[in-house]
Motif scaffolding. Sequence first.
Motif, PDB file in Angstrom:
ATOM      1  N   VAL A 103       0.881  -1.168   0.000  1.00 16.61           N
ATOM      2  CA  VAL A 103       0.000   0.000   0.000  1.00 16.61           C
ATOM      3  C   VAL A 103       0.920   1.219   0.000  1.00 16.61           C
ATOM      4  O   VAL A 103       1.631   1.464   0.969  1.00 16.61           O
ATOM      5  N   THR A 104       0.927   1.952  -1.100  1.00 18.34           N
ATOM      6  CA  THR A 104       1.858   3.071  -1.246  1.00 18.34           C
ATOM      7  C   THR A 104       1.274   4.398  -0.777  1.00 18.34           C
ATOM      8  O   THR A 104       2.026   5.306  -0.427  1.00 18.34           O
ATOM      9  N   ALA A 105      -0.057   4.515  -0.771  1.00 18.60           N
ATOM     10  CA  ALA A 105      -0.704   5.741  -0.287  1.00 18.60           C
ATOM     11  C   ALA A 105      -2.138   5.420   0.104  1.00 18.60           C
ATOM     12  O   ALA A 105      -2.756   4.511  -0.450  1.00 18.60           O
ATOM     13  N   SER A 106      -2.647   6.184   1.063  1.00 21.68           N
ATOM     14  CA  SER A 106      -4.024   5.990   1.517  1.00 21.68           C
ATOM     15  C   SER A 106      -4.470   7.213   2.310  1.00 21.68           C
ATOM     16  O   SER A 106      -3.656   7.810   3.023  1.00 21.68           O
ATOM     17  N   PRO A 107      -5.752   7.578   2.215  1.00 20.96           N
ATOM     18  CA  PRO A 107      -6.257   8.627   3.097  1.00 20.96           C
ATOM     19  C   PRO A 107      -6.149   8.221   4.572  1.00 20.96           C
ATOM     20  O   PRO A 107      -6.068   9.069   5.444  1.00 20.96           O
ATOM     21  N   ASP A 108      -6.139   6.916   4.841  1.00 24.74           N
ATOM     22  CA  ASP A 108      -5.926   6.406   6.198  1.00 24.74           C
ATOM     23  C   ASP A 108      -4.427   6.171   6.344  1.00 24.74           C
ATOM     24  O   ASP A 108      -3.899   5.180   5.844  1.00 24.74           O
ATOM     25  N   VAL A 109      -3.734   7.075   7.009  1.00 22.16           N
ATOM     26  CA  VAL A 109      -2.273   7.006   7.103  1.00 22.16           C
ATOM     27  C   VAL A 109      -1.786   5.705   7.744  1.00 22.16           C
ATOM     28  O   VAL A 109      -0.644   5.310   7.553  1.00 22.16           O
ATOM     29  N   ARG A 110      -2.651   5.009   8.471  1.00 27.26           N
ATOM     30  CA  ARG A 110      -2.264   3.736   9.090  1.00 27.26           C
ATOM     31  C   ARG A 110      -2.106   2.625   8.065  1.00 27.26           C
ATOM     32  O   ARG A 110      -1.446   1.624   8.324  1.00 27.26           O
ATOM     33  N   LEU A 111      -2.709   2.792   6.888  1.00 21.28           N
ATOM     34  CA  LEU A 111      -2.573   1.786   5.829  1.00 21.28           C
ATOM     35  C   LEU A 111      -1.326   2.012   4.978  1.00 21.28           C
ATOM     36  O   LEU A 111      -0.753   1.055   4.450  1.00 21.28           O
ATOM     37  N   ALA A 112      -0.910   3.255   4.818  1.00 20.83           N
ATOM     38  CA  ALA A 112       0.245   3.563   3.971  1.00 20.83           C
ATOM     39  C   ALA A 112       1.478   2.838   4.504  1.00 20.83           C
ATOM     40  O   ALA A 112       1.759   2.851   5.695  1.00 20.83           O
ATOM     41  N   GLY A 113       2.182   2.164   3.625  1.00 18.85           N
ATOM     42  CA  GLY A 113       3.369   1.408   4.013  1.00 18.85           C
ATOM     43  C   GLY A 113       3.081  -0.039   4.382  1.00 18.85           C
ATOM     44  O   GLY A 113       4.005  -0.811   4.632  1.00 18.85           O
ATOM     45  N   LEU A 114       1.821  -0.419   4.398  1.00 14.45           N
ATOM     46  CA  LEU A 114       1.447  -1.787   4.746  1.00 14.45           C
ATOM     47  C   LEU A 114       1.892  -2.747   3.648  1.00 14.45           C
ATOM     48  O   LEU A 114       1.709  -2.477   2.463  1.00 14.45           O
ATOM     49  N   ARG A 115       2.493  -3.858   4.025  1.00 17.11           N
ATOM     50  CA  ARG A 115       2.866  -4.906   3.074  1.00 17.11           C
ATOM     51  C   ARG A 115       1.985  -6.117   3.331  1.00 17.11           C
ATOM     52  O   ARG A 115       1.862  -6.586   4.463  1.00 17.11           O
ATOM     53  N   LEU A 116       1.372  -6.611   2.264  1.00 16.64           N
ATOM     54  CA  LEU A 116       0.481  -7.766   2.336  1.00 16.64           C
ATOM     55  C   LEU A 116       0.984  -8.844   1.387  1.00 16.64           C
ATOM     56  O   LEU A 116       1.601  -8.542   0.357  1.00 16.64           O
ATOM     57  N   TRP A 117       0.679 -10.095   1.728  1.00 17.14           N
ATOM     58  CA  TRP A 117       1.037 -11.232   0.887  1.00 17.14           C
ATOM     59  C   TRP A 117      -0.244 -11.845   0.337  1.00 17.14           C
ATOM     60  O   TRP A 117      -1.171 -12.172   1.079  1.00 17.14           O
ATOM     61  N   VAL A 118      -0.283 -12.021  -0.978  1.00 18.41           N
ATOM     62  CA  VAL A 118      -1.449 -12.578  -1.650  1.00 18.41           C
ATOM     63  C   VAL A 118      -1.683 -14.002  -1.163  1.00 18.41           C
ATOM     64  O   VAL A 118      -0.755 -14.807  -1.081  1.00 18.41           O
TER      65      VAL A 118
END
Length: 138
Positions: A103-118
């Motif tokens: 997640v490279t950007a989000s209005p919810d700053v808590r999501l920005a920088g999140l890495r997820l695995w498919v």
Amino acid sequence: MTALDAALSAGRREAEALMVDTISMYRPGSDIFDRDTGQTVPGGPAVVFYEGTARVKPAQLAVSQVQAGEEELRLRQYRVTIPWSTALPSTGERPRAGDVVDVTASPDVRLAGLRLWVQSVQYSATATAWRIIAEERS
């Protein structure tokens, strides 16, 4: 245009209106050994599936805990939704378990920088968006 086509088109527009986050979805490349530092560093993406707007939201409130080696990991499941019209890369490869969503950007700053695995990808001709189930590992 049939009634189904019209309904799908309207549904796809509405699904895209909810996509306020920005992501990059890719298959990680091979790690690279850095001779100067003596460390192994992640290589660049081997395949880029998508970069652009998306909807990222938790799939559930519950957190799973698993043992990985001697460490305990907490897993949180997310639903990542990208436009239905997203094309596959020129190689024709499809995302699979183990690919990465950043997640490279989000209005919810808590999501920005999140890495997820498919974990899994859902395909359907009558879907309003392309849905990916992914997990956060912490």
